[in-house]
Design a protein around this motif. Structure first.
Motif, PDB file in Angstrom:
ATOM      1  N   GLU A 299     -13.396  -1.158 -14.794  1.00  0.00           N
ATOM      2  CA  GLU A 299     -13.970  -0.748 -13.508  1.00  0.00           C
ATOM      3  C   GLU A 299     -13.954  -1.922 -12.530  1.00  0.00           C
ATOM      4  N   ALA A 300     -14.302  -3.092 -13.065  1.00  0.00           N
ATOM      5  CA  ALA A 300     -14.340  -4.295 -12.231  1.00  0.00           C
ATOM      6  C   ALA A 300     -12.937  -4.600 -11.691  1.00  0.00           C
ATOM      7  N   ASN A 301     -11.930  -4.488 -12.561  1.00  0.00           N
ATOM      8  CA  ASN A 301     -10.541  -4.732 -12.146  1.00  0.00           C
ATOM      9  C   ASN A 301     -10.113  -3.748 -11.049  1.00  0.00           C
ATOM     10  N   LEU A 302     -10.515  -2.520 -11.235  1.00  0.00           N
ATOM     11  CA  LEU A 302     -10.173  -1.467 -10.278  1.00  0.00           C
ATOM     12  C   LEU A 302     -10.685  -1.808  -8.884  1.00  0.00           C
ATOM     13  N   TYR A 303     -11.932  -2.234  -8.857  1.00  0.00           N
ATOM     14  CA  TYR A 303     -12.529  -2.585  -7.561  1.00  0.00           C
ATOM     15  C   TYR A 303     -11.950  -3.882  -7.017  1.00  0.00           C
ATOM     16  N   ALA A 304     -11.481  -4.755  -7.961  1.00  0.00           N
ATOM     17  CA  ALA A 304     -10.845  -6.007  -7.522  1.00  0.00           C
ATOM     18  C   ALA A 304      -9.564  -5.682  -6.765  1.00  0.00           C
ATOM     19  N   VAL A 305      -8.784  -4.760  -7.312  1.00  0.00           N
ATOM     20  CA  VAL A 305      -7.532  -4.352  -6.663  1.00  0.00           C
ATOM     21  C   VAL A 305      -7.831  -3.728  -5.316  1.00  0.00           C
ATOM     22  N   LYS A 306      -8.796  -2.840  -5.340  1.00  0.00           N
ATOM     23  CA  LYS A 306      -9.152  -2.123  -4.110  1.00  0.00           C
ATOM     24  C   LYS A 306      -9.560  -3.108  -3.012  1.00  0.00           C
ATOM     25  N   THR A 307     -10.400  -4.036  -3.389  1.00  0.00           N
ATOM     26  CA  THR A 307     -10.873  -5.006  -2.408  1.00  0.00           C
ATOM     27  C   THR A 307      -9.738  -5.917  -1.954  1.00  0.00           C
ATOM     28  N   ALA A 308      -8.832  -6.251  -2.897  1.00  0.00           N
ATOM     29  CA  ALA A 308      -7.691  -7.110  -2.540  1.00  0.00           C
ATOM     30  C   ALA A 308      -6.811  -6.420  -1.500  1.00  0.00           C
TER      31      ALA A 308
END
Length: 343
Positions: A299-308
């Motif tokens: 989940e954290a990775n997913l939001y990392a991509v989204k934010t990137a």
DNA sequence: GATCATGATTTAGA
DNA sequence: TCTAAATCATGATC
């Protein structure tokens, strides 16, 4: 002159006896000893008592005969005198009742809930207040709001229809009693005041029935209200957008996932939930993340991509995206804990 | 119906 | 008063 003598005077006077007999008490005594007038009165009373056992036609005929009886006016005047004494003795017993505080309370409540009085959306106000108290989201509240209003309208309709029935029944019964009393006033003394008093008694009886109706209506409204509030208290999952907003903030502030009061307010506004719901969400999220970091990694990775991606878009316009609300946007730091175990 | 997810509540501690 | 932690209660999914 005692009642009996007076009655006898009246009876003899109207009965066609000689004037001398009327004024001479001895002659009255003589008549009494003969038993004739007493027998007459006894007969009349007997006939009056027997009327109730007869058929309607027979009773009407008998009533007419009694009304035309030669001794009727005399009997009537005696009854008037007796009545006068009786009325005097009971005078003062009847007093004007002060307004019942319970009825006033019920009336006020029904008015406040929009059940009685003009239909101006009193129920909507109550529903809105209940929804606000329960802290529900605007969308959910509007759905249940309409349910609440529909149910309240039903209660209102039943209340008014019952009230109308009671009022009609009261009016019919009052008219009936008044006619009866007027009819009876031909054979026994009934003053208009007494009729008024009787009407007041009937109204009091019917108002006690009305109070029961008001009480049960109030109970129905209270049950509806409590059900409405209970329903709002039920757990509902936040919508996807709200969860995304909260997660975005959480993962972009992973090093310090403790939003300030202002940030909570802003998040609450964005998500359409209350500040305390935001607090609950962060409380749950922190503890669950901490308990199972591995599980939340994806989940954290997913939001990392989204934010990137978001950051890349922003960087096209600005050299660096560094919003004060999201100081760490652009990347998610590894979770770190304070010595006391806090994230 | 079992299981998991999740929002709310309660309790204890700072 | 805020937070962590435990727990409850309900929704969602299979």
């Amino acid at each position: 002159m005692d009642d009996q003598t007076r009655m006898m005077t009246g009876l003899t006077g109207l009965g066609g006896l000689a004037q001398a007999d009327v004024v001479d008490p001895d002659s009255v005594r003589k008549q009494q000893s003969l038993g004739q007038p007493q027998q007459d009165i006894g007969d009349i009373l007997q006939q009056i008592m027997a009327i109730t056992d007869e058929s309607l036609d027979e009773a009407q005929a008998r009533k007419h005969a009694l009304n035309c009886h030669r001794m009727k006016p005399a009997l009537f005047s005696v009854l008037c005198e007796i009545k006068e004494k009786t009325v005097l003795s009971i005078r003062g017993v009847q007093e004007e009742d002060p307004p019942d505080p319970q009825i006033m309370r019920l009336d006020n409540m029904l008015l406040a809930e929009g059940v009685s009085g003009p239909e101006k959306g009193g129920g909507s106000a109550a529903a809105a207040a209940a929804a606000a108290a329960a802290g529900g989201s605007p969308t959910d509240s509007s759905i249940e709001h309409s349910d609440y209003r529909a149910k309240l309208a039903q209660i209102r309709q039943i209340y008014h229809s019952e009230l109308e029935k009671y009022e009609q029944a009261c009016s019919e019964f009052t008219n009936h009693v008044m006619n009866l009393l007027r009819e009876q006033s031909r054979t026994r003394p009934i003053s208009p005041k007494e009729i008024e008093r009787m009407v007041a008694i009937i109204h009091r009886k019917f108002s006690s029935i009305q109070m029961q109706l008001k009480q049960s209506t109030c109970e129905a409204v209270m049950i509806l209200r409590s059900r409405f509030l209970d329903a709002r208290r039920k757990r509902r999952n936040f919508n996807k957008q709200a969860t995304e907003v909260l997660n975005e903030y959480f993962y972009s502030h992973l090093s310090n996932p403790y939003p300030s009061e202002e940030a909570k307010e802003e998040l609450a506004k964005k998500c359409g939930i209350t500040v305390s719901q935001v607090s609950n969400w962060f409380g749950n999220k922190r503890i669950r993340y901490k308990k199972n970091i591995g599980k939340f990694q994806e989940e954290a990775n997913l939001y990392a991509v989204k934010t990137a991606v978001d950051a890349a878009n922003v960087s096209a316009q600005a050299s660096q995206a560094n919003s004060p609300a999201t100081p760490n946007s652009g990347g998610y730091p590894a979770p770190c804990y304070t010595p006391d175990g806090r994230l």
